[in-house]
Design an enzyme around this catalytic site. Structure first.
Site, short mmCIF file in Angstrom:
data_model
loop_
_atom_site.label_atom_id
_atom_site.label_comp_id
_atom_site.label_asym_id
_atom_site.label_seq_id
_atom_site.Cartn_x
_atom_site.Cartn_y
_atom_site.Cartn_z
N LYS A 1 0.86 -1.19 0.00
CA LYS A 1 0.00 0.00 0.00
C LYS A 1 0.89 1.23 0.00
O LYS A 1 1.64 1.46 0.94
CB LYS A 1 -0.93 0.01 1.21
CG LYS A 1 -1.97 1.12 1.15
CD LYS A 1 -2.88 1.11 2.34
CE LYS A 1 -4.01 2.10 2.13
NZ LYS A 1 -3.51 3.48 1.86
N PHE A 3 -2.17 0.77 -10.46
CA PHE A 3 -2.67 -0.41 -9.77
C PHE A 3 -4.02 -0.88 -10.28
O PHE A 3 -4.55 -1.89 -9.82
CB PHE A 3 -2.71 -0.24 -8.25
CG PHE A 3 -3.38 1.00 -7.75
CD1 PHE A 3 -4.71 1.25 -7.96
CD2 PHE A 3 -2.64 1.92 -7.01
CE1 PHE A 3 -5.32 2.39 -7.46
CE2 PHE A 3 -3.24 3.06 -6.50
CZ PHE A 3 -4.58 3.29 -6.73
#
Length: 295
Positions: free
Chosen positions: A63, A135
């Site tokens: 993340k 992503f």
């Protein structure tokens, strides 16, 4: 319940709730990710990881603590829809398709990157330190595993040093997942993202997209300033917040004295960390982390 996507929407929702706000001139109406091509692009948002889920069903990535950016083929935008003032060289050769990613400068560089990408006039020297980390591919009809492979191909074909795909990997089980988490955190990362391999892209908060951190966090909408007592007499004692699920609670920990004197504005979004949830779903041991910058 989802948050309103513009400051005007937030303002209307608070007025309906009977909470007074400053004049409307302080708020800007921005369509959520309104595309220059006339197509509305929304973001896919993560839910917290749950222990009963099987990590083997997911692709796992770090993340990144950066600034979310949506590319519609012509314009780079914040989640709010406001265009990002990126240099022409940064965007002119990006693929002519919808992209979702993070503007990132490396671990522990959120403040520097945030300042760079939110400036009204781009500074080349600062932007050369920023990478666009892909992503997802919004509106693609492929499952995520295929979208992940396609992003790798796009990056290879573009040959742009600042365009990169977030690395996706496998974990066999929960023990391997938490070992991966410990490694990322020890290296300075903030956590993991897990995306179901077979999941189709869909806007909004999704069961197929999960985030895992040592201490989870989320954003709350500031409804009111609650007065302080004792040493905080005359200052803000706590913020009355509304969670993404529509519940309300008072956040009173994690604030510096300067912020208690000038607290986040009613109608703004703040990020808070918490350890667990109560039986009714409210955050336990919540602590203020940061104000989410207006976009």
């Amino acid at each position: 319940m989802q948050f309103p996507h513009s400051f005007d929407d937030r303002r209307r929702s608070l007025l309906v709730a009977g909470i007074s706000l400053p004049s409307a001139g302080l708020f800007t109406t921005i369509p959520f990710a309104a595309s220059a091509t006339g197509v509305s692009v929304q973001a896919m948002l993560a839910k917290p990881w749950q222990a009963n889920l099987d990590p083997a069903d997911y692709l796992v990535s770090e993340k990144l603590d950066g600034v979310r950016a949506l590319w519609d083929g012509k314009v780079l935008r914040f989640r709010s829809g406001r265009p990002i003032a990126a240099p022409a060289w940064f965007v002119k050769d990006l693929p002519a398709m919808f992209l979702d990613g993070e503007l990132w400068g490396g671990r522990h560089r959120f403040d520097q990157v945030s300042g760079t990408v939110r400036a009204s006039e781009p500074l080349d020297g600062q932007w050369h330190a920023v990478r666009y980390m892909l992503f997802d591919l919004p509106q693609s009809s492929d499952p995520f595993a295929q979208r992940a492979a396609h992003m790798q191909e796009l990056v290879a074909q573009s040959r742009l040093p600042w365009l990169q795909a977030v690395e996706q990997g496998d974990v066999a089980d929960s023990a391997a997942l938490h070992q991966r988490l410990r490694g990322v955190v020890a290296a300075g990362g903030e956590g993991l993202v897990l995306h179901r391999r077979d999941a189709l892209w869909a806007p909004g908060r999704s069961d197929a997209l999960r985030k895992l951190k040592p201490l989870p966090d989320e954003e709350g909408l500031v409804l009111a300033h609650l007065p302080g007592t004792g040493k905080y007499q005359g200052k803000m004692g706590a913020l009355l917040l509304q969670t993404p699920e529509g519940q309300r609670f008072a956040l009173g920990s994690g604030f510096a004295d300067a912020m208690r004197a000038q607290p986040p504005a009613v109608g703004s979004l703040v990020t808070y960390r918490y350890r667990d949830r109560t039986a009714t779903g409210l955050p336990k041991f919540a602590s203020f982390l940061r104000v989410r910058d207006a976009e």
